[in-house]
Design a protein around this motif. Structure first.
Motif, PDB file in Angstrom:
ATOM      1  N   UNK A   1       0.788  -1.230   0.000  1.00  0.00           N
ATOM      2  CA  UNK A   1       0.000   0.000   0.000  1.00  0.00           C
ATOM      3  C   UNK A   1       0.823   1.284   0.000  1.00  0.00           C
ATOM      4  N   UNK A   2       2.143   1.184  -0.024  1.00  0.00           N
ATOM      5  CA  UNK A   2       2.973   2.380   0.018  1.00  0.00           C
ATOM      6  C   UNK A   2       3.963   2.410  -1.146  1.00  0.00           C
ATOM      7  N   UNK A   3       4.521   3.583  -1.374  1.00  0.00           N
ATOM      8  CA  UNK A   3       5.587   3.734  -2.361  1.00  0.00           C
ATOM      9  C   UNK A   3       6.892   3.284  -1.708  1.00  0.00           C
ATOM     10  N   UNK A   4       7.557   2.308  -2.285  1.00  0.00           N
ATOM     11  CA  UNK A   4       8.783   1.780  -1.677  1.00  0.00           C
ATOM     12  C   UNK A   4      10.045   2.095  -2.470  1.00  0.00           C
ATOM     13  N   UNK A   5       9.896   2.390  -3.773  1.00  0.00           N
ATOM     14  CA  UNK A   5      11.070   2.729  -4.593  1.00  0.00           C
ATOM     15  C   UNK A   5      10.690   3.772  -5.637  1.00  0.00           C
ATOM     16  N   UNK A   6      11.559   4.741  -5.840  1.00  0.00           N
ATOM     17  CA  UNK A   6      11.453   5.676  -6.958  1.00  0.00           C
ATOM     18  C   UNK A   6      12.843   5.766  -7.564  1.00  0.00           C
ATOM     19  N   UNK A   7      12.987   5.264  -8.789  1.00  0.00           N
ATOM     20  CA  UNK A   7      14.303   5.179  -9.422  1.00  0.00           C
ATOM     21  C   UNK A   7      14.184   5.507 -10.905  1.00  0.00           C
ATOM     22  N   UNK A   8      15.295   5.942 -11.523  1.00  0.00           N
ATOM     23  CA  UNK A   8      15.244   6.266 -12.959  1.00  0.00           C
ATOM     24  C   UNK A   8      14.712   5.117 -13.802  1.00  0.00           C
ATOM     25  N   UNK A   9      15.111   3.907 -13.459  1.00  0.00           N
ATOM     26  CA  UNK A   9      14.556   2.740 -14.144  1.00  0.00           C
ATOM     27  C   UNK A   9      14.594   1.543 -13.212  1.00  0.00           C
ATOM     28  N   UNK A  10      13.456   0.872 -13.096  1.00  0.00           N
ATOM     29  CA  UNK A  10      13.347  -0.341 -12.290  1.00  0.00           C
ATOM     30  C   UNK A  10      13.065  -1.502 -13.235  1.00  0.00           C
ATOM     31  N   UNK A  11      13.926  -2.485 -13.219  1.00  0.00           N
ATOM     32  CA  UNK A  11      13.771  -3.648 -14.102  1.00  0.00           C
ATOM     33  C   UNK A  11      12.615  -4.506 -13.587  1.00  0.00           C
ATOM     34  N   UNK A  12      11.542  -4.640 -14.358  1.00  0.00           N
ATOM     35  CA  UNK A  12      10.403  -5.438 -13.876  1.00  0.00           C
ATOM     36  C   UNK A  12      10.758  -6.895 -13.627  1.00  0.00           C
ATOM     37  N   UNK A  13      11.843  -7.377 -14.248  1.00  0.00           N
ATOM     38  CA  UNK A  13      12.240  -8.773 -14.023  1.00  0.00           C
ATOM     39  C   UNK A  13      12.761  -8.999 -12.618  1.00  0.00           C
ATOM     40  N   UNK A  14      13.135  -7.907 -11.950  1.00  0.00           N
ATOM     41  CA  UNK A  14      13.630  -8.024 -10.578  1.00  0.00           C
ATOM     42  C   UNK A  14      12.519  -7.998  -9.541  1.00  0.00           C
TER      43      UNK A  14
ATOM     44  N   UNK B   1       1.884  11.385   4.245  1.00  0.00           N
ATOM     45  CA  UNK B   1       1.168  10.154   3.890  1.00  0.00           C
ATOM     46  C   UNK B   1       0.387  10.357   2.593  1.00  0.00           C
ATOM     47  N   UNK B   2      -0.253  11.508   2.472  1.00  0.00           N
ATOM     48  CA  UNK B   2      -0.978  11.878   1.267  1.00  0.00           C
ATOM     49  C   UNK B   2      -0.372  13.167   0.716  1.00  0.00           C
ATOM     50  N   UNK B   3      -0.682  13.466  -0.541  1.00  0.00           N
ATOM     51  CA  UNK B   3      -0.351  14.769  -1.093  1.00  0.00           C
ATOM     52  C   UNK B   3       0.997  14.900  -1.756  1.00  0.00           C
ATOM     53  N   UNK B   4       1.766  13.830  -1.818  1.00  0.00           N
ATOM     54  CA  UNK B   4       3.062  13.893  -2.478  1.00  0.00           C
ATOM     55  C   UNK B   4       3.446  12.510  -2.996  1.00  0.00           C
ATOM     56  N   UNK B   5       4.534  12.456  -3.740  1.00  0.00           N
ATOM     57  CA  UNK B   5       5.077  11.186  -4.229  1.00  0.00           C
ATOM     58  C   UNK B   5       6.482  11.061  -3.671  1.00  0.00           C
ATOM     59  N   UNK B   6       6.633  10.223  -2.661  1.00  0.00           N
ATOM     60  CA  UNK B   6       7.942   9.956  -2.071  1.00  0.00           C
ATOM     61  C   UNK B   6       7.903   8.595  -1.402  1.00  0.00           C
ATOM     62  N   UNK B   7       9.059   8.026  -1.191  1.00  0.00           N
ATOM     63  CA  UNK B   7       9.142   6.723  -0.529  1.00  0.00           C
ATOM     64  C   UNK B   7       8.518   6.838   0.864  1.00  0.00           C
ATOM     65  N   UNK B   8       7.617   5.911   1.167  1.00  0.00           N
ATOM     66  CA  UNK B   8       6.923   5.903   2.439  1.00  0.00           C
ATOM     67  C   UNK B   8       5.528   6.482   2.389  1.00  0.00           C
ATOM     68  N   UNK B   9       5.219   7.254   1.342  1.00  0.00           N
ATOM     69  CA  UNK B   9       3.867   7.798   1.194  1.00  0.00           C
ATOM     70  C   UNK B   9       2.903   6.709   0.740  1.00  0.00           C
ATOM     71  N   UNK B  10       1.616   6.901   1.033  1.00  0.00           N
ATOM     72  CA  UNK B  10       0.600   6.000   0.496  1.00  0.00           C
ATOM     73  C   UNK B  10       0.682   6.000  -1.028  1.00  0.00           C
TER      74      UNK B  10
END
Length: 463
Positions: A26-39, A384-393
């Motif tokens: 239910x939370x954002x855990x990673x924000x990266x330039x590219x995340x390989x979906x195979x991982x 928790x709300x209102x932004x996009x960062x690791x740990x936010x909903x």
């Protein structure tokens, strides 16, 4: 279920960059330039956001869903309202609890909460209206704050129904300061409006076009001045709802310049509709009756510029859904009997994008700030709300700016029989909307689960 949003242009109130977003539990855990979906774990849902914006879920800080008002009830319930909100990219609602003067506040809180808990498809919380404040109910407001409602609502309008006496207003604002609760306020002058309404009706001026003259801008400005005087004296933090016009905005900004803890909300109808709409023939003007009323178009630039400069904190809706037939037409013989409200819960974000961003009146970051981030900050939901960062909903809106269409009642989930923006050009649409990492809407259609929404318990922060 895990979720990966790939290649979107992430827009927050302060940032603008391209990256992938991975959500789990239910939370954002990673924000990266590219995340390989195979991982990622097997079964991870992948959303391609290439060429689209990714916004934090939008927050509407001023809605009415369950609402006994002017002899009827609002037409929506939490199922229809939250489906409409999600179709338009809104993932969190803050509803006004508006009990009658004879109702016990704690019982009203429990009633409003019960209306939401099984039907909400969005997350939700409340502002608790104070319509009386004698000693017998004071402890109930303390209990409501302990239960997680960190904002009050007061009315300086609707004489004999919702308005507070100055004595009770003073005492309620004193308690709010003690508890760290922000006071949201409908600022007009109930006595002045009552006199003007009676004079107009006595003169045979009964149609919806006379609603505006019964509560002119100076009355709204005087209400803002009055409330800010109490706030200055007591140190209470206040939030002026649905601020509609230049003189009212100016009063709030003047108070802010003196050091008053005051914030300004405007609502989307006041940015785009005007007083001529209430003069539409065949009683059609009743569809556009709200309070404060629609104003002269000169005020619209003040509102857009206020959002652009961030002097105006939020763009809400004051969504109050009443049908034209069977509800609005209760006032055919007297405009004072027309239930107030212009439904906009589904249209708000697209209207801001179309007539704000696309028209060059404000930027994307200002849009996010006014439609999401500031509400989260002011009402105890950030980050928790209102932004996009690791740990936010993981409340996220993948938004397609290339979409072209029109606004229509036919496409609305709200239980009303008209759309105030019928046939207007529409530029942009939410293509994917998630609530805590689960897709709840796609391309304007609800595809999620009714009842998935949660009550958001908030802690007071405005000491």
């Amino acid at each position: 279920m895990a979720l990966l949003i790939r290649g979107g242009r992430i827009i927050t109130a302060t940032d603008d960059y391209t990256a992938d977003i991975y959500c789990e539990d239910e939370t954002i855990t990673r924000i990266e330039p590219r995340i390989d979906p195979r991982s990622l774990p097997s079964g991870t849902e992948v959303v391609d956001a290439s060429g689209k914006y990714v916004f934090p879920g939008f927050i509407d800080p001023h809605v009415h869903i369950y609402l006994p008002f002017m002899g009827t009830y609002a037409a929506d319930d939490y199922e229809s309202a939250s489906k409409a909100a999600l179709a338009g990219g809104t993932t969190t609602l803050i509803e006004m609890i508006c009990p009658g003067r004879q109702d016990e506040p704690l019982a009203a809180f429990e009633l409003w909460r019960s209306k939401a808990e099984k039907l909400a498809a969005v997350d939700y919380t409340f502002h608790m209206s104070v319509v009386r404040f004698e000693d017998a109910v004071r402890d109930q407001f303390r209990e409501i704050v302990k239960a997680g409602v960190a904002s009050f609502k007061v009315f300086l309008a609707y004489k004999g129904a919702l308005n507070l006496s100055d004595e009770h207003l003073f005492e309620a604002m004193t308690l709010a300061k003690e508890l760290g609760v922000i006071v949201t306020a409908h600022c007009e002058n109930a006595d002045a409006i009552d006199v003007l309404q009676r004079r107009l009706l006595a003169a045979g001026k009964t149609g919806p076009e006379w609603h505006g003259p019964s509560r002119p801008p100076v009355i709204e400005a005087s209400g803002v001045h009055h409330l800010c005087g109490f706030a200055e004296l007591l140190g209470t933090h206040v939030y002026i709802v649905h601020t509609s016009c230049d003189v009212a905005v100016s009063e709030a900004l003047a108070a802010h310049a003196r050091g008053v803890n005051v914030w300004i909300e405007s609502v989307i109808p006041h940015f785009l509709l005007d007083e001529t709409d209430t003069a539409r023939p065949n009683f059609e003007g009743a569809k556009y009756v709200m309070s404060p009323p629609l104003r002269d178009t000169a005020n619209q630039a003040v509102l857009w510029n206020g959002v652009k400069s961030r002097a105006i904190s939020t763009i809400a809706t004051d969504h109050a859904p009443f049908r034209f037939r069977g509800q609005k037409d209760m006032g055919k013989d007297a405009f004072t009997k027309i239930p107030n409200g212009i439904p906009s819960i589904q249209e708000r974000v697209d209207l801001v994008h179309t007539y704000g961003v696309s028209a060059g009146r404000l930027g994307l970051q200002a849009m996010v700030d006014a439609c999401s981030t500031q509400a989260a900050r002011l009402f105890g939901l950030y980050p928790r709300k209102g932004t996009i960062q690791v740990g936010s909903d993981a409340d996220l809106v993948v938004y397609d700016p290339a979409f072209r269409g029109t606004f229509s009642q036919e496409c609305s989930y709200s239980n009303v029989d008209y759309n105030a923006y019928e046939g207007w050009e529409r530029k942009g649409r939410a293509s994917v909307v998630t609530v805590r990492g689960v897709v709840q809407a796609r391309d304007g259609e609800f595809v999620g689960t009714v009842g998935r929404g949660r009550f958001l318990k908030r802690e007071p922060t405005h000491f």
